[in-house]
Design a protein around this motif. Structure first.
Motif, PDB file in Angstrom:
ATOM      1  N   HIS A 206     -61.760  -4.731  -7.070  1.00 58.21           N
ATOM      2  CA  HIS A 206     -62.849  -4.713  -6.003  1.00 58.21           C
ATOM      3  C   HIS A 206     -63.160  -3.282  -5.440  1.00 58.21           C
ATOM      4  O   HIS A 206     -64.064  -2.714  -5.313  1.00 58.21           O
ATOM      5  N   ALA A 209     -64.704  -1.188  -8.299  1.00 57.90           N
ATOM      6  CA  ALA A 209     -66.159  -1.827  -8.112  1.00 57.90           C
ATOM      7  C   ALA A 209     -66.765  -0.769  -7.182  1.00 57.90           C
ATOM      8  O   ALA A 209     -67.849  -0.344  -7.036  1.00 57.90           O
ATOM      9  N   VAL A 218     -72.646  -6.905  -8.457  1.00 55.02           N
ATOM     10  CA  VAL A 218     -71.144  -7.088  -8.348  1.00 55.02           C
ATOM     11  C   VAL A 218     -71.027  -8.269  -7.254  1.00 55.02           C
ATOM     12  O   VAL A 218     -71.673  -8.477  -6.366  1.00 55.02           O
TER      13      VAL A 218
END
Length: 351
Positions: A206, A209, A218
């Protein structure tokens, strides 16, 4: 010299060492008001020292956090056994090794009090002082403002970076073509351009990203099972790729998610997005405990047991409920309902 004078002289000698710091404190007090320096002044006069190892020994418990979401084979889904709720995996065996070493150090039995909570809440509970440490395939040193104030042990598992999996043939073909045609200097995240990428909330994937993936959509999922369910149900937007802990994804595509494929550069080389080591997470100021856990991991490595643990959980074939019944760690049964709420996926907040 009279008895009274001698008594006063002795008393003044007795009181003088304790009066001097107090006079210094009274002198500093007006200077510190309104400046947020009162505690600093007290700390300088009377240093505050807390040995976290002594606290663990006194209460005969070590407060340990672990993710309720499965990170197979490090943390498996919790199960009911004849003895009650249990959780097992490589990380639970490590916790047991630490608690056994604490028992020897303290000279009295020290048991792990397991807190099974959402992965995203582990850092919060540690920051609030509710945990001594936590484990759950945590990548050490992931750059993020939210990870400041924490410290990591010596790594107990290497090659724990971020990998990717996909299930739809057209997506797999597209990514394999991009891998073949990409230059050596092509940023790895560009391989995901135009796709929808799922990550688990608050994990290293996470954070990766958020920092790196700007040309793809995402989805942030509460757990990996939530991502798989989103994809299986055909919900919109459809998930093209799941990125996450490479050893976890690799284990799952070879056991429970055989319809998904681990993405690779070629037949022999996995497709990595980052490299990382897994470590035990503690508060930054837990220096004594960190030295202790580092020593435990060192001795596990030197004795060959750490490699045996890796082989036992990653390479062997086994039924994890049976291992949970035989050697799993107990936890508060009140956490069980949360375990089965695997959550959902949602669009990531704009950067």
């Amino acid at each position: 010299m009279t008895d009274t004078h001698a008594h006063r002289t002795a008393a003044s000698r007795y009181l003088r060492p304790s009066i001097v710091p107090m006079i210094a404190w009274l002198f500093l007090l007006p200077l510190t008001q309104g400046c947020g320096l009162i505690f600093d002044a007290v700390h300088q006069v009377y240093p505050v020292t807390i040995n976290e190892m002594d606290k663990i020994c006194r209460r005969q418990q070590v407060q340990v956090g672990m993710a309720v979401e499965p990170f197979r084979p490090f943390v498996f889904p919790a199960v009911w056994t004849d003895e009650g709720a249990r959780v097992t995996g490589l990380d639970t065996e490590l916790v047991r090794a630490v608690s056994d070493a604490l028992t020897i150090h303290c000279g009295t039995p020290v048991v792990p009090a397991l807190h099974l909570v959402r992965f995203r809440d582990l850092f919060l509970l540690l920051n609030e002082g509710q945990l001594d440490f936590f484990v759950s395939a945590v990548a050490a040193g992931t750059p993020s403002p939210g990870r400041s104030g924490f410290a990591y042990s010596t790594p107990y598992f290497s090659q724990g970076g971020i990998g990717a999996i996909a299930t739809r043939p057209e997506v797999i073909d597209l990514l394999q073509t991009r891998v073949r045609t990409a230059g050596r200097s092509t940023p790895r995240e560009q391989l995901l351009s135009g796709l929808t990428v799922a990550v688990q909330d608050s994990t290293a994937a996470h954070l990766y990203a958020e920092a790196k993936i700007h040309a793809a959509g995402v989805l942030v999922c509460d757990s990996l099972p939530a991502a798989f369910e989103h994809a299986a149900a055909g919900l919109s937007p459809p998930i093209d790729v799941i990125i996450g802990a490479h050893p976890v994804l690799n284990f799952m595509v070879h056991t429970t998610r055989r319809d998904w494929q681990l993405l690779a550069k070629d037949e022999h080389t996995p497709l990595w997005f980052t490299l990382a080591d897994y470590a035990v997470v503690m508060a930054e100021e837990s220096y004594t405990l960190r030295w202790f856990i580092n020593d435990v991991i060192f001795h596990l490595h030197e004795s060959g047991r750490l490699e045996q643990m890796r082989h036992r959980w990653i390479d062997e074939t086994y039924a994890y409920p049976r291992r949970a019944s035989a050697e799993g760690l107990p936890f508060d049964v009140q956490k069980m309902p949360a375990h089965y709420a695997q959550g959902t996926c949602r669009a990531a907040s704009p950067h």
